[in-house]
Enzyme design. Sequence first.
Site, PDB file in Angstrom:
ATOM      1  N   GLU A 123      -6.853   4.565   8.112  1.00  0.00           N
ATOM      2  CA  GLU A 123      -6.626   5.988   7.821  1.00  0.00           C
ATOM      3  C   GLU A 123      -7.866   6.614   7.184  1.00  0.00           C
ATOM      4  OE1 GLU A 123      -2.943   5.478   5.682  1.00  0.00           O
ATOM      5  OE2 GLU A 123      -1.981   4.845   7.539  1.00  0.00           O
TER       6      GLU A 123
ATOM      7  N   SER B  51       3.274  -2.256  10.454  1.00  0.00           N
ATOM      8  CA  SER B  51       4.729  -2.277  10.670  1.00  0.00           C
ATOM      9  C   SER B  51       5.357  -3.621  10.317  1.00  0.00           C
ATOM     10  CB  SER B  51       5.061  -1.875  12.114  1.00  0.00           C
ATOM     11  OG  SER B  51       4.631  -0.552  12.347  1.00  0.00           O
TER      12      SER B  51
ATOM     13  N   GLY C 294       2.693  -1.238   4.325  1.00  0.00           N
ATOM     14  CA  GLY C 294       2.753   0.180   3.987  1.00  0.00           C
ATOM     15  C   GLY C 294       4.192   0.607   3.756  1.00  0.00           C
ATOM     16  N   GLY C 295       4.784   1.213   4.788  1.00  0.00           N
ATOM     17  CA  GLY C 295       6.127   1.804   4.683  1.00  0.00           C
ATOM     18  C   GLY C 295       7.159   0.917   4.012  1.00  0.00           C
TER      19      GLY C 295
ATOM     20  N   GLY D 215       2.234   2.042  10.867  1.00  0.00           N
ATOM     21  CA  GLY D 215       3.180   3.148  10.749  1.00  0.00           C
ATOM     22  C   GLY D 215       3.884   3.506  12.044  1.00  0.00           C
TER      23      GLY D 215
ATOM     24  N   ASN E 166       0.869  -1.181   0.000  1.00  0.00           N
ATOM     25  CA  ASN E 166       0.000   0.000   0.000  1.00  0.00           C
ATOM     26  C   ASN E 166       0.904   1.229   0.000  1.00  0.00           C
ATOM     27  OD1 ASN E 166      -1.823   2.031   0.467  1.00  0.00           O
ATOM     28  ND2 ASN E 166      -2.332   1.410   2.568  1.00  0.00           N
ATOM     29  N   TRP E 167       0.984   1.870  -1.156  1.00  0.00           N
ATOM     30  CA  TRP E 167       1.908   3.001  -1.273  1.00  0.00           C
ATOM     31  C   TRP E 167       1.342   4.288  -0.669  1.00  0.00           C
ATOM     32  CZ3 TRP E 167       4.377   2.626  -6.908  1.00  0.00           C
ATOM     33  CH2 TRP E 167       5.191   1.488  -6.937  1.00  0.00           C
ATOM     34  N   LYS E 168       0.098   4.260  -0.281  1.00  0.00           N
ATOM     35  CA  LYS E 168      -0.560   5.440   0.324  1.00  0.00           C
ATOM     36  C   LYS E 168      -0.347   6.683  -0.553  1.00  0.00           C
ATOM     37  CE  LYS E 168       0.129   3.347   4.799  1.00  0.00           C
ATOM     38  NZ  LYS E 168       0.006   3.481   6.241  1.00  0.00           N
TER      39      LYS E 168
ATOM     40  N   HIS F 101      -9.595   1.025   5.180  1.00  0.00           N
ATOM     41  CA  HIS F 101      -8.295   1.233   5.850  1.00  0.00           C
ATOM     42  C   HIS F 101      -8.499   2.182   7.040  1.00  0.00           C
ATOM     43  CE1 HIS F 101      -4.169   2.440   6.552  1.00  0.00           C
ATOM     44  NE2 HIS F 101      -3.794   1.377   5.851  1.00  0.00           N
TER      45      HIS F 101
ATOM     46  N   GLU G  24      -5.456  -5.262  10.551  1.00  0.00           N
ATOM     47  CA  GLU G  24      -4.456  -4.213  10.727  1.00  0.00           C
ATOM     48  C   GLU G  24      -4.709  -3.474  12.047  1.00  0.00           C
ATOM     49  OE1 GLU G  24      -2.590  -2.993   6.793  1.00  0.00           O
ATOM     50  OE2 GLU G  24      -4.325  -1.719   7.073  1.00  0.00           O
TER      51      GLU G  24
HETATM   52  C1  PEP Z   1      -0.933   0.041   6.026  1.00  0.00           C
HETATM   53  O1  PEP Z   1      -1.050   1.236   5.881  1.00  0.00           O
HETATM   54  O2  PEP Z   1      -1.780  -0.727   5.538  1.00  0.00           O
HETATM   55  C2  PEP Z   1       0.217  -0.449   6.793  1.00  0.00           C
HETATM   56  C3  PEP Z   1       0.195  -1.666   7.213  1.00  0.00           C
HETATM   57  O3  PEP Z   1       1.223   0.447   7.012  1.00  0.00           O
HETATM   58  P1  PEP Z   1       2.664   0.129   7.683  1.00  0.00           P
HETATM   59  O4  PEP Z   1       3.159  -1.146   7.093  1.00  0.00           O
HETATM   60  O5  PEP Z   1       3.507   1.301   7.310  1.00  0.00           O
HETATM   61  O6  PEP Z   1       2.440  -0.002   9.149  1.00  0.00           O
END
Ligand code: PEP
Length: 256
Positions: A100, A216, A237-238, A176, A9-11, A98, A170
Amino acid sequence: MRKKIAAGNWKMNTTLLQGIDLFNEISIRLNEIQLSGVQVIIAPSFVHLAKFVSLARLNNSICISAQNCSHEEKGAFTGEVSPEIIKSTGAEMVIIGHSERRKYFNESDELIEQKINLSIKTGLTPIFCCGESEIQRSQNQHFNTIKLQISKALFNLPPTDFCKVIVAYEPIWAIGTGKNATPEQAQEMHHYIRSLIEDKYGMHIAGATPILYGGSCNSENSDALFKNPDVDGGLVGGASLNAEEFIKIIRSLAAN
Ligand code: PEP
């Protein structure tokens, strides 16, 4: 056997050129390794979907997903993007619910349910996200929270549509933050989610539903997380913004 899935997920990151560089690096490395049955998904910005679909067609092993969609089919909703518009780019999937989106855009379970229904009707595969807050976990409300989110958004689907859903657990406190769920916490919740699905749709569908872990996830913890029998992959994500890191995560999924 269930599909193993690694989704990036590049957000709201990467310009078009940065995204193309990252995508190409991931594709080249993917072609170099033996992928045993891992489906790789990348979710870039809406604006770049069509470009990445055409790049993915050259590579053939990456599936493209949107990060969100409208709950409306079409019409006067300035700035919104419908599942049909997403589908017309060639993208095949969409992340829905999600945390966010829930937090910054006030998305309710009811709205998320509408998005799930419309995306399935349009032929997109929804990647449905659920997760509890730190407070909910500390008050021992995490199971209940997940049960409510899943039952409100998904459990009105007929079995023939539920089969099309990918679930992502999640925990909000892990997204994050650099603080992932422990492998035990992930397995416990994934097992619980599968048992909810089994109660509602039966053993066969529960056994076939992919349940991804997100929060994470990185190359240091992915191996221990993916070893769990109910963890079918990751929504990342990251760490998906670094090709080397994302490939290591994919490798650890393939190995487990
Ligand atoms: C996400 O946004 O779906 C996610 C899991 O982010 P991160 O891996 O950065 O925690």
